[in-house]
Design a protein around this motif. Structure first.
Motif, PDB file in Angstrom:
ATOM      1  N   ALA A  77      35.604  72.493  53.856  1.00  0.00           N
ATOM      2  CA  ALA A  77      35.768  73.565  52.881  1.00  0.00           C
ATOM      3  C   ALA A  77      35.145  73.223  51.531  1.00  0.00           C
ATOM      4  CB  ALA A  77      37.253  73.877  52.715  1.00  0.00           C
ATOM      5  N   ASP A  78      35.177  71.970  51.162  1.00  0.00           N
ATOM      6  CA  ASP A  78      34.732  71.666  49.810  1.00  0.00           C
ATOM      7  C   ASP A  78      33.943  70.367  49.774  1.00  0.00           C
ATOM      8  OD1 ASP A  78      34.417  71.810  47.111  1.00  0.00           O
ATOM      9  OD2 ASP A  78      36.354  70.893  46.661  1.00  0.00           O
ATOM     10  N   CYS A  79      32.761  70.395  50.341  1.00  0.00           N
ATOM     11  CA  CYS A  79      31.912  69.212  50.340  1.00  0.00           C
ATOM     12  C   CYS A  79      30.728  69.487  49.422  1.00  0.00           C
ATOM     13  CB  CYS A  79      31.435  68.915  51.760  1.00  0.00           C
ATOM     14  SG  CYS A  79      30.311  67.522  51.835  1.00  0.00           S
ATOM     15  N   PRO A  80      30.700  68.879  48.241  1.00  0.00           N
ATOM     16  CA  PRO A  80      29.627  69.218  47.291  1.00  0.00           C
ATOM     17  C   PRO A  80      28.211  69.085  47.870  1.00  0.00           C
ATOM     18  CG  PRO A  80      31.306  67.916  46.215  1.00  0.00           C
ATOM     19  CD  PRO A  80      31.650  67.919  47.666  1.00  0.00           C
ATOM     20  N   PRO A  81      27.867  67.989  48.585  1.00  0.00           N
ATOM     21  CA  PRO A  81      26.496  67.949  49.105  1.00  0.00           C
ATOM     22  C   PRO A  81      26.368  68.676  50.445  1.00  0.00           C
ATOM     23  CG  PRO A  81      27.569  65.866  49.536  1.00  0.00           C
ATOM     24  CD  PRO A  81      28.582  66.727  48.832  1.00  0.00           C
ATOM     25  N   ASN A  82      27.439  69.318  50.887  1.00  0.00           N
ATOM     26  CA  ASN A  82      27.409  70.041  52.161  1.00  0.00           C
ATOM     27  C   ASN A  82      27.023  69.089  53.297  1.00  0.00           C
ATOM     28  OD1 ASN A  82      27.821  72.261  53.658  1.00  0.00           O
ATOM     29  ND2 ASN A  82      25.961  73.336  53.010  1.00  0.00           N
ATOM     30  N   ALA A  83      27.712  67.944  53.344  1.00  0.00           N
ATOM     31  CA  ALA A  83      27.327  66.888  54.283  1.00  0.00           C
ATOM     32  C   ALA A  83      28.120  66.941  55.574  1.00  0.00           C
ATOM     33  CB  ALA A  83      27.521  65.521  53.624  1.00  0.00           C
ATOM     34  N   ILE A  84      29.091  67.850  55.689  1.00  0.00           N
ATOM     35  CA  ILE A  84      29.926  67.895  56.889  1.00  0.00           C
ATOM     36  C   ILE A  84      29.464  69.057  57.769  1.00  0.00           C
ATOM     37  CG2 ILE A  84      32.280  67.966  57.767  1.00  0.00           C
ATOM     38  CD1 ILE A  84      33.234  66.981  55.099  1.00  0.00           C
ATOM     39  N   HIS A  85      29.211  68.740  59.016  1.00  0.00           N
ATOM     40  CA  HIS A  85      28.679  69.760  59.926  1.00  0.00           C
ATOM     41  C   HIS A  85      29.410  69.688  61.247  1.00  0.00           C
ATOM     42  CE1 HIS A  85      25.303  69.802  57.144  1.00  0.00           C
ATOM     43  NE2 HIS A  85      25.324  68.485  57.235  1.00  0.00           N
ATOM     44  N   ARG A  86      29.158  70.690  62.071  1.00  0.00           N
ATOM     45  CA  ARG A  86      29.683  70.634  63.426  1.00  0.00           C
ATOM     46  C   ARG A  86      28.525  70.397  64.381  1.00  0.00           C
ATOM     47  NH1 ARG A  86      34.325  71.988  65.933  1.00  0.00           N
ATOM     48  NH2 ARG A  86      35.236  73.172  64.252  1.00  0.00           N
ATOM     49  N   GLY A  87      28.700  69.426  65.247  1.00  0.00           N
ATOM     50  CA  GLY A  87      27.621  69.040  66.152  1.00  0.00           C
ATOM     51  C   GLY A  87      27.629  69.848  67.423  1.00  0.00           C
ATOM     52  N   ILE A  88      26.726  69.489  68.297  1.00  0.00           N
ATOM     53  CA  ILE A  88      26.463  70.289  69.471  1.00  0.00           C
ATOM     54  C   ILE A  88      27.598  70.197  70.477  1.00  0.00           C
ATOM     55  CG2 ILE A  88      25.286  68.840  71.173  1.00  0.00           C
ATOM     56  CD1 ILE A  88      22.848  70.725  70.543  1.00  0.00           C
ATOM     57  N   ASP A  89      28.334  69.099  70.491  1.00  0.00           N
ATOM     58  CA  ASP A  89      29.474  68.980  71.393  1.00  0.00           C
ATOM     59  C   ASP A  89      30.768  69.389  70.703  1.00  0.00           C
ATOM     60  OD1 ASP A  89      28.144  68.065  73.667  1.00  0.00           O
ATOM     61  OD2 ASP A  89      27.944  66.086  72.776  1.00  0.00           O
ATOM     62  N   GLY A  90      30.639  70.028  69.562  1.00  0.00           N
ATOM     63  CA  GLY A  90      31.823  70.491  68.865  1.00  0.00           C
ATOM     64  C   GLY A  90      32.370  69.471  67.892  1.00  0.00           C
ATOM     65  N   GLU A  91      31.722  68.316  67.776  1.00  0.00           N
ATOM     66  CA  GLU A  91      32.253  67.296  66.873  1.00  0.00           C
ATOM     67  C   GLU A  91      31.955  67.662  65.425  1.00  0.00           C
ATOM     68  OE1 GLU A  91      29.518  66.958  68.563  1.00  0.00           O
ATOM     69  OE2 GLU A  91      28.007  65.834  67.449  1.00  0.00           O
ATOM     70  N   VAL A  92      32.897  67.351  64.559  1.00  0.00           N
ATOM     71  CA  VAL A  92      32.699  67.543  63.128  1.00  0.00           C
ATOM     72  C   VAL A  92      32.294  66.191  62.569  1.00  0.00           C
ATOM     73  CG1 VAL A  92      33.856  68.096  60.970  1.00  0.00           C
ATOM     74  CG2 VAL A  92      34.400  69.378  63.038  1.00  0.00           C
ATOM     75  N   PHE A  93      31.140  66.134  61.954  1.00  0.00           N
ATOM     76  CA  PHE A  93      30.675  64.826  61.495  1.00  0.00           C
ATOM     77  C   PHE A  93      30.159  64.899  60.063  1.00  0.00           C
ATOM     78  CE2 PHE A  93      26.059  65.443  61.577  1.00  0.00           C
ATOM     79  CZ  PHE A  93      25.975  66.622  62.312  1.00  0.00           C
ATOM     80  N   ILE A  94      30.085  63.724  59.451  1.00  0.00           N
ATOM     81  CA  ILE A  94      29.614  63.636  58.070  1.00  0.00           C
ATOM     82  C   ILE A  94      28.246  62.970  58.100  1.00  0.00           C
ATOM     83  CG2 ILE A  94      30.133  62.713  55.779  1.00  0.00           C
ATOM     84  CD1 ILE A  94      33.047  62.601  56.583  1.00  0.00           C
ATOM     85  N   ASP A  95      27.259  63.596  57.488  1.00  0.00           N
ATOM     86  CA  ASP A  95      25.928  62.996  57.552  1.00  0.00           C
ATOM     87  C   ASP A  95      25.695  62.056  56.366  1.00  0.00           C
ATOM     88  OD1 ASP A  95      25.034  64.433  55.368  1.00  0.00           O
ATOM     89  OD2 ASP A  95      24.088  66.004  56.571  1.00  0.00           O
ATOM     90  N   ASP A  96      24.487  61.508  56.302  1.00  0.00           N
ATOM     91  CA  ASP A  96      24.210  60.435  55.339  1.00  0.00           C
ATOM     92  C   ASP A  96      24.178  60.892  53.894  1.00  0.00           C
ATOM     93  OD1 ASP A  96      24.094  58.707  57.342  1.00  0.00           O
ATOM     94  OD2 ASP A  96      21.911  58.731  57.575  1.00  0.00           O
ATOM     95  N   THR A  97      24.221  62.217  53.666  1.00  0.00           N
ATOM     96  CA  THR A  97      24.123  62.663  52.280  1.00  0.00           C
ATOM     97  C   THR A  97      25.466  62.604  51.557  1.00  0.00           C
ATOM     98  OG1 THR A  97      24.454  64.944  52.963  1.00  0.00           O
ATOM     99  CG2 THR A  97      22.177  64.196  52.763  1.00  0.00           C
TER     100      THR A  97
END
Lengths: 797, 292
Positions: free
Chosen positions: A675-695
């Motif tokens: 909901a509140d990730c300033p760099p928008n680094a949290i996404h949902r992956g192809i298998d449904g996983e919610v992950f945080i990327d390197d940004t």
């Protein structure tokens, strides 16, 4: 005032009419000592008055001094009651009976005077206020601030700033994220909440107000808290009556719509110019620039470009067809459906945040599975959506004016389909935060996005070769309803036959047997329910209630019946689904006589799981404690698969009937962390996983946002020596997460802390390491639909 | 059931259905192990080796090679469980195979030596192997029986939380001791300075702490608290209540430690003896070939 200063500088005859007895009333009414921000920072200030971020008092002082030194003519206590006449000969009637004649009028009255009111029962009680002058004057009170825009957040922080005041402050926000507020304010608020100074209620609305309590509808049900004062800061709307009486037209009938303006801020009433918040632009810097610009325009300087012109020029430089910035803006605004009701000024604002690009025929806009949550709009040309992952010839065309990418925007999931330009096209990409702001501030955009997403969700859900035209009446009849946790959308025995599609959240299906509710099944977001009564007639056979706060799309039963009559394939499909559901019902029916502890156990295990957040989970780690020997190999494997940091805490968490829910990510349907990730680094992956990327910038918002405490902030430890070295020679810390001491000794002390959470071992062959590393088979991962089998297994043992 | 957007996560988790390591893959490794043992028994009975069955016949060598191979492979589990590399395998399947094939060694090795025992390195290897297997059987039992007791005893508490709880009771106890007389204060002081982890392995495994100072303090203080006539009767009652909570917390954590110890103790035999076994096995093989 900026306009008056410009007029004074140009030597034009002017008068600044001020309703109160001081200048700059908006800032004057800010709470004492408030830090005033100067956003957007990329915009250059163009005014004769200075303005820089700072304390309210300092800014007022600067402006008062400069207004005096620049000989700005001010008439205080002059409230205008009517404007008559036309260009060159306006008559302004004042409240004290005087009349002022003017050639041109600039309306910079803002919207403060017309706040949105509390509409719940008790909203008219005297302790409901819409303004907070001095937060330090309020002592020993329970205060609820409603609305988490900048004003609300600042009020809440002001009230809670000094613990000596002994105020108990809560802030209520209708949605999960704070898209209307400035980033710095949101951060300060979450920090205050963490220190326990403020309580934040997100996804909460006010149910009713009592003499010294307020009743809130939270995500998890109704909550009654003590409250002596309510400060409602839910935005404001233009003082429409007065503005319309001047002959100015608004862009639409919406309460929050803005006046129609020309690029030089001239309204539909020639000679009356509108700037500032009333024009749709509430930020101080913009208002000051507009004040300067509008006076220049009136003075005949028609070539003056707005201060943001160079930024926009750079954006449009790569596009074909040499058009001016204004022409481009106009093209985008008139071509793109959702932008049509924006004023040219708002259009500028959103274009500043967005990207406009030209794609050639065949260019890929984005690929299936690529991360991204921005909203695309087709300004010119068209694109093809390749809906099938295997066959790229199955396409859905999207033409000029339409949007795409809205699924990523709403759910944060990776792109569900590849989109290719069908011809040379011009696309406008609005980033997630910009798009959310657009949806939040322009009601027509919200409706358009909702409609399109309902239509696409239905098409995807029912497949069966339906086209948008087929389901047009169903979509027309569709209604989005938000349901509180625990409320029923369908009750057993009712005679309704509407169909519900679960859009957000999840539902549990129950039947009452022998006076007890028995859990039948679980419906995650993206399922539909209610077809049985529609197809077969009769009363509802089960109760469907929300497991967590949810949103459903209610489809009118008659409209849907019409759809089924036209599409027998769809009817067949529904019948197949229905057969499975009837089996479960029949099974429960046969067990009616023998119903005893077994079903109780079964229902209670299921309700335990729902209470522990599995209701909103998509994939969750469970530990069968009849098998778990406590070796923590799951944690060690997790650490070894991910940079040496474990993303789960096996021992922590709740246990019921030997079923343990460890502290580990549930990969929620609608992740709170996202909901509140300033760099928008949290996404949902192809298998449904919610992950945080390197940004990830390590701000910790996601950690604070997660209700299950599964995100940790930590430094990545240094690389360990190979396992064999440890086994044979004892070098290094061995398997699992290295001790803090070892990491400190060998690691980089400057390394930043980052947010760490489960990514379901995405990209690793074989799947999640925690499950693969369990020696006894205690660790399992399930999705909510698999509840039944898990709880049945528990019961059988 | 509702239709939902399909995910392919189930496919990724092949072989990790919700069954214990013993039942893994429908008892696959039990079946394989039983077949191996049956084959060994049958062939032992049917094959006529002259002058009699022994480790040094061709048949004995065959069983010996199988047995030695099995021992080395079984020992590899120790490496495998610490190295969870990506791939289509689960540790559970390895453990399942380890357990069932390990049990088959009893038959394979016994038939290999053809019941010839003596005071030599060969029998030493056999005895060490049997110690490893017996400790392993204890492990299977412990892993099957104990986890549910461990779970029931700890409830929603973690071990760290149990210790925190104990520490917070200790703090209260310390404050509650202040108004009491010298004699009782000394008694409670002993409870405070007592380390919950103190005690022999045997005490931990059997969960018997006959000299527990907390228990002694509780008995004395609660007896003293019964006398309502003394000046500090309320202080005594308070101290005795806190002590009773400490007794409960201690018994909870001691039960936890007992179960953990019972779950782990066998590994302290199983693993070191395995190394001794490998050493003895090496000596056994080298000597056999040396004297060939």
């Amino acid at each position: 005032m900026s306009a008056a200063a410009r007029a004074a500088q140009l030597g034009m005859a002017h008068i600044l009419l001020e309703k109160t007895d001081h200048l700059s009333d908006t800032i004057f009414r800010y709470q004492k000592g408030k830090h005033v921000m100067a956003t957007p920072s990329q915009l250059v200030l163009r005014s004769d008055m200075d303005f820089d971020a700072g304390k309210r008092e300092k800014i007022l002082q600067t402006w008062n001094d400069q207004a005096a030194s620049q000989n700005v003519l001010v008439r205080y206590r002059s409230e205008v009651t009517a404007i008559t006449g036309g260009p060159g000969k306006f008559e302004l009637k004042l409240a004290d009976g005087d009349t002022i004649n003017a050639e041109a009028v600039i309306l910079a009255i803002g919207t403060q005077g017309n706040p949105n009111l509390m509409r719940c029962p008790g909203g008219d009680l005297p302790h409901v206020e819409y303004q907070l002058d001095d937060p330090t004057a309020i002592l020993d009170e329970h205060i609820t601030v409603v609305g988490a825009g900048d004003a609300g957040i600042e009020n809440a922080l002001g009230l809670a700033a000094d613990p000596e005041q002994r105020n108990v402050v809560s802030i209520v926000n209708r949605s999960a994220d704070f898209s209307r507020a400035k980033d710095a304010n949101v951060k300060a608020l979450t920090a205050a909440a963490e220190e326990g100074r403020v309580t934040i209620f997100t996804e909460t609305s006010t149910n009713r107000i009592e003499a010294d309590h307020i009743v809130l509808d939270t995500r998890d049900g109704e909550l009654r808290i003590p409250c002596n004062r309510i400060i409602a800061r839910m935005g404001s709307a233009p003082p429409r009556g007065f503005v319309e009486s001047c002959g100015i037209e608004f862009s639409s009938k919406d309460r929050e719509a803005f006046p129609i303006l020309s690029p030089v801020f001239e309204s539909t009433a020639a000679g009356i110019f509108v700037i500032g918040a009333l024009a749709g632009y509430p930020l101080i810097k913009h208002c000051m620039n507009q004040g300067y610009d509008v006076v220049e325009f009136i003075n005949g300087n028609v070539d003056l470009k707005p201060a943001d012109e160079p930024i926009l020029e750079a954006k449009f430089r790569t596009l074909p067809g040499k058009r001016s910035v204004d022409e481009w803006l106009d093209l985008l605004r008139t071509q793109i459906d959702i932008l049509r009701e924006l004023t040219p000024l708002q259009m500028r604002e959103f274009t500043l945040d967005s990207d406009v690009s030209f794609v050639r025929k065949g260019d890929v806009v984005f690929e299936r599975g690529a991360p991204g949550s921005s909203l695309f709009n087709v300004a010119q040309g068209s694109v093809h959506v390749q809906v099938s992952p295997t066959d790229s010839s199955i396409i859905v065309p999207i033409g000029t004016g339409a949007m795409f990418g809205e699924v990523g925007l709403i759910s944060g999931r990776k792109r569900g389909a590849t989109v290719v330009a069908a011809e040379d096209s011009i696309l406008m990409e609005i980033p997630r935060t910009g798009a959310l702001k657009l949806i939040a501030t322009v009601p027509t955009v919200k409706r358009a996005v909702t409609r399109v997403s309902i239509e696409r969700q239905l098409l995807q859900l029912f497949k069966a070769g339906l086209s948008p035209a087929d389901i047009a009446d169903v979509v027309e009849s569709a209604e989005t309803i938000s349901v509180r946790a625990g409320d029923a959308i369908i009750s057993e025995g009712d005679e309704s036959y509407d169909i519900y599609v679960i859009r957000v959240g999840s539902m549990v299906v129950e039947r009452t047997i022998g006076g007890k509710a028995v859990f039948l099944s679980y419906l995650p977001a993206g399922s539909y329910v209610g077809e049985m009564a529609l197809i077969e007639g009769g009363r509802r056979t089960a109760t469907v209630r929300a497991a967590v706060k949810s949103e459903v799309i209610k489809l009118n039963g008659d409209a849907f019946r019409g759809l089924l009559e036209r599409n027998p394939a769809l009817l067949d499909r529904l019948k197949v689904d229905m057969a499975t559901r009837k089996d479960v019902n029949a099974h429960i029916e046969t067990m009616k006589s023998t119903f005893s502890d077994v079903s109780d156990m079964y229902s209670s295990v299921a309700s335990f799981l729902v209470e522990n957040g599995i209701g909103e989970a998509t994939d969750v780690l469970l530990i069968d404690e009849k098998l778990c020997v406590g070796c923590d190999n799951c944690e060690k494997a997790c650490a070894d698969s991910h940079d040496g940091l474990s993303r789960l805490d096996r021992e922590a968490g709740k246990t019921y009937a030997h079923l343990h829910v460890p502290t580990s990510c549930r990969h929620c349907e609608h992740p709170h962390c996202m909901a509140d990730c300033p760099p928008n680094a949290i996404h949902r992956g192809i298998d449904g996983e919610v992950f945080i990327d390197d940004t990830c910038i390590g701000c910790g918002n996601c950690q604070r946002g997660c209700p299950y405490g599964v995100i940790r902030m930590d430094k990545v430890p240094p690389k360990k020596p190979p396992l064999l070295n440890w086994l044979l020679f004892g070098t290094g810390p061995g398997p699992g997460e290295p001790s803090a001491k070892w990491s400190k000794k060998h690691g980089n002390p400057e390394a930043p802390k980052k947010a760490i959470k489960c990514d379901m071992c995405s990209g690793l062959e074989g799947g999640p390491s925690c499950v693969r590393a369990c020696p006894t088979g205690a660790a399992i991962r399930i999705s909510p639909e698999q509840f039944l089998s898990v709880s049945q297994m528990q019961k059988g043992d | 059931m509702a239709s939902q957007l399909s995910g392919n996560s189930k496919k990724r988790l092949g072989g990790t259905s919700h069954v214990s390591f013993l039942k893994h893959a429908d008892y696959r490794w039990l079946k394989i192990s039983a077949a191996l043992s049956a084959l060994a028994l049958f062939s032992y009975a049917l094959i006529d080796v002259e002058p009699r069955h022994s480790g040094s016949s061709w048949y004995g060598y065959t069983l010996g090679t199988i047995g030695a191979g099995l021992i080395l492979w079984l020992a590899l589990l120790g490496y495998k469980k610490r190295s969870i590399k990506p791939g289509q395998w689960t540790l559970k399947s390895w453990v399942s195979a380890h357990v069932w094939l390990g049990l088959s060694l009893i038959i394979v090795a016994t038939l290999h030596c053809a019941f010839q025992f003596g005071w030599n390195v060969h029998t030493l290897a056999y005895v060490l192997m049997m110690i490893v297997i017996v400790s392993g059987i204890y492990g299977i039992c412990a892993y099957t029986i104990l986890p549910k007791h461990l779970s029931a005893n700890r409830g929603d508490m973690t071990q760290a939380e149990m210790l925190d709880n104990l520490r917070s009771i200790d703090r209260q106890l310390h404050d509650a001791t202040q108004p009491l007389g010298m004699e009782l204060a000394t008694l409670i002081g002993e409870s405070l300075s007592n380390d919950p982890f103190q005690g022999s392995i045997l005490a931990r495994l059997t969960n018997s702490y006959p000299d527990c100072p907390t228990h002694a303090a509780f008995v004395t203080v609660s007896a003293a608290a019964k006398d309502r006539s003394v000046d500090n009767a309320d202080d005594l009652v308070r101290a005795s209540q806190i002590l009773s909570r400490k007794v409960a917390a201690l018994s909870n954590i001691r039960r936890h430690l007992q179960l953990k110890a019972q779950l782990e103790i066998w590994l302290y035999f199983h693993v070191p003896v395995t190394f001794a076994l490998i050493a003895a096995l090496t000596a056994h093989v080298v000597s056999v070939f040396f004297y060939w």
